[in-house]
Design an enzyme around this catalytic site. Structure first.
Site, PDB file in Angstrom:
ATOM      1  N   ARG A 165      -4.407  51.807  30.441  1.00 39.01           N
ATOM      2  CA  ARG A 165      -3.690  52.725  29.546  1.00 39.01           C
ATOM      3  C   ARG A 165      -2.197  52.611  29.826  1.00 39.01           C
ATOM      4  O   ARG A 165      -1.740  52.864  30.932  1.00 39.01           O
ATOM      5  CB  ARG A 165      -4.146  54.175  29.736  1.00 39.01           C
ATOM      6  CG  ARG A 165      -3.332  55.127  28.839  1.00 39.01           C
ATOM      7  CD  ARG A 165      -4.020  56.447  28.558  1.00 39.01           C
ATOM      8  NE  ARG A 165      -4.014  57.360  29.687  1.00 39.01           N
ATOM      9  CZ  ARG A 165      -4.382  58.645  29.603  1.00 39.01           C
ATOM     10  NH1 ARG A 165      -4.787  59.159  28.453  1.00 39.01           N
ATOM     11  NH2 ARG A 165      -4.376  59.420  30.667  1.00 39.01           N
ATOM     12  N   ASP A 446      -3.830  66.698  35.411  1.00 41.68           N
ATOM     13  CA  ASP A 446      -2.850  65.651  35.157  1.00 41.68           C
ATOM     14  C   ASP A 446      -1.803  66.226  34.214  1.00 41.68           C
ATOM     15  O   ASP A 446      -1.760  67.434  33.961  1.00 41.68           O
ATOM     16  CB  ASP A 446      -3.504  64.368  34.625  1.00 41.68           C
ATOM     17  CG  ASP A 446      -4.105  64.531  33.234  1.00 41.68           C
ATOM     18  OD1 ASP A 446      -3.933  65.607  32.609  1.00 41.68           O
ATOM     19  OD2 ASP A 446      -4.743  63.573  32.756  1.00 41.68           O
TER      20      ASP A 446
END
Length: 532
Positions: A165, A446
């Site tokens: 990613r 996160d």
């Protein structure tokens, strides 16, 4: 070497030590330079279009399906075939590209590991460089790690499929500039991973597979299509060698899923329900709409009607086009306490059963300790099949814009607001200290979950929300509780540990971005200024 290394047009602010010399070879820099020169200017146009759309939403408009692209949604077409090693993605694990974590993730009972340069990595220069070198070793099968105690970690015989990613469109890479401006972080991540790994990946029957985050429009995906095509041509590769999964984690993008699949049809293999960022985007997109204020984060689960509609529409859209519909992340992590752990596994089980029952082809976890639980649930539903592309959800009524935008019911409480303060404060401190993925109160937090925490409070202040105790949420109340939570944290950690961290910097940043009149679009942008 000097402090600044200059190619023809790229300027690097960091010295080229041994690690940089391995990664940033003249050929790799030349490829990055070609991508930046060709595609960086258009990225700024796309970011400007985001701002213009947001201004419309702030003036009262709501996102909707675009009449100009109705023919793409109504006509019959399918994406290109999916590579053999991506046909079964029933459980995927994600995490930053850190050496020990990459080994444990690739060895876990999962089908795919998504190495994350975005929400779970703090973009310190050394972490970006080491992350790329770690993935290169993983691709070559040579990755090893020796702990401080002498324990050796190495890849097993049959590791999970690797995906990468890259950073979102909004994130710059400040250590590399072109024509006096920081280059797009996503181009830096893509260029280095692709350049160093495409040949060995293809040689072992896999390929360069990417996750694309934070997309807000099909035009942004068309930009990536051109990047992919250009890169394939540079390496004399067939069209469609690069494959991507696009995260549907913004409110505007949920209305453009067909258009996203269509524009990337040679390269795309699926869409993913990036649920935490999606909730954050719901708050941010509708931030000036007083009738769309969300309750406590704990109340905003996938059983809420607006999130359930999002999941079902994604599955129906993807499967109609032959693309995978990936489920979302479980932020829960296993606990040492048996009672707490039983509760965690039960919650994860319910969540994954809902996804598998709805027709998702796979799901996400953040911790290897949840792999067996998630795998068992999808095994039970899939049987001998590798995926659920056959689940067409044809019995579903058409999902409307009203359903996707529906207000969310639930309480607003002092406990919920204080939990938001703790999460955002501790996450910001970790992020500016170089750690982008942090366990807090039993959840793996996160950037996406921290974004929900701080934007919720901003929205409550902006719209003068009342807590169930009768207190009105004001900037003054927030700042008082922030100070209290900071002191509680100081007491819990002890003076030495607290002073060694950057908690005061984090509190100052949180106070600033939560009380400003205009909502800061991403906490990682002002946070990046505090990272060396």
């Amino acid at each position: 070497m000097t402090d600044s290394v200059i190619s023809h047009t790229l300027s690097f602010s960091q010295p080229f030590n041994h690690a940089e010399q391995q990664l940033l070879t003249p050929e790799a820099v030349s490829f990055l330079e070609a991508l930046v020169a060709r595609f960086a200017p258009q990225r700024n146009v796309l970011l400007s279009a985001r701002q213009q759309r947001q201004q419309q939403y702030d003036q009262g408009y709501l996102p909707d399906f675009d009449m100009e692209t109705a023919s793409i949604r109504s006509s019959e077409w399918r994406i290109q075939p999916i590579p053999a090693d991506l046909e079964d993605r029933r459980v995927e694990i994600t995490g930053p590209p850190e050496r020990k974590m990459v080994i444990n993730a690739l060895n876990a009972n999962v089908k795919v590991f998504m190495a994350d340069f975005e929400d779970s990595l703090s973009p310190e220069w050394s972490k970006l460089i080491d992350g790329q070198l770690t993935l290169r070793e993983a691709v070559h099968g040579t990755l090893r790690y020796t702990s401080d105690t002498g324990k050796i970690y190495q890849l097993g015989a049959n590791p999970a499929v690797l995906m990468c990613r890259v950073r979102g469109l909004h994130l710059p890479e400040k250590h590399v500039s072109w024509q006096g401006e920081a280059i797009p972080g996503g181009l830096f991540d893509f260029a280095l991973y692709f350049f160093h790994n495409v040949r060995p990946l293809l040689a072992k029957g896999s390929g360069p597979y990417f996750y694309l985050p934070k997309t807000e429009s099909w035009q942004e995906i068309a930009w990536w299509r051109e990047i992919f095509s250009f890169s394939e041509d540079q390496f004399d590769l067939p069209r469609g060698t690069i494959k991507a999964t696009v995260l549907i984690e913004t409110l505007p993008a949920v209305f453009q899923m067909d258009e996203i699949l269509w524009n990337l049809r040679d390269h795309i293999v699926g869409l993913n329900c990036g649920r935490w960022d999606y909730i954050f985007s719901y708050i941010k997109t509708l931030k000036q709409h007083p009738d769309r204020v969300l309750p406590d984060r704990q109340s905003v689960t996938m059983s809420q009607p607006f999130l359930d509609a999002y999941s079902r529409l994604l599955i129906k859209t993807c499967h109609r086009r032959g693309a995978f519909a990936m489920g979302g992340m479980s932020a829960l992590i296993p606990a040492k306490d048996p009672t707490r752990n039983a509760w965690v596994l039960q919650r994860v089980t319910e969540d994954k059963q809902r996804e598998a029952g709805n027709g998702h082809d796979g799901t996400w976890i953040a911790h290897p300790g949840l792999a067996d639980t998630a795998m068992a649930i999808f095994n039970a539903v899939l049987g001998d099949r590798p995926n659920q592309l056959h689940v067409m959800r044809e019995e579903d009524a058409a999902i409307t814009a009203e359903q996707l935008l529906a207000p969310c019911m639930g309480e607003r409480t002092e406990a919920g607001m204080r939990a938001n303060i703790r999460v955002a404060l501790q996450y910001l401190e970790a992020w500016i200290s170089g750690n982008g993925c942090v366990p807090i109160d039993g959840l793996m937090e996160d950037a996406a979950t921290a974004e929900i925490a701080r934007t919720s409070i901003w929205q409550w202040i902006r719209h003068q929300q009342m807590l169930n105790s009768g207190q009105q949420v004001t900037a003054e109340l927030f700042l008082r509780w922030l100070s209290e939570e900071l002191h509680l944290l100081q007491n819990a950690l002890g003076e030495a540990r607290f002073s060694a961290g950057r908690y005061n910097d984090a509190a100052q940043l949180m106070a600033q971005i939560t009380t400003e009149r205009e909502l800061v679009s991403f906490l990682t942008l002002p946070g990046y200024r505090l990272i060396p």
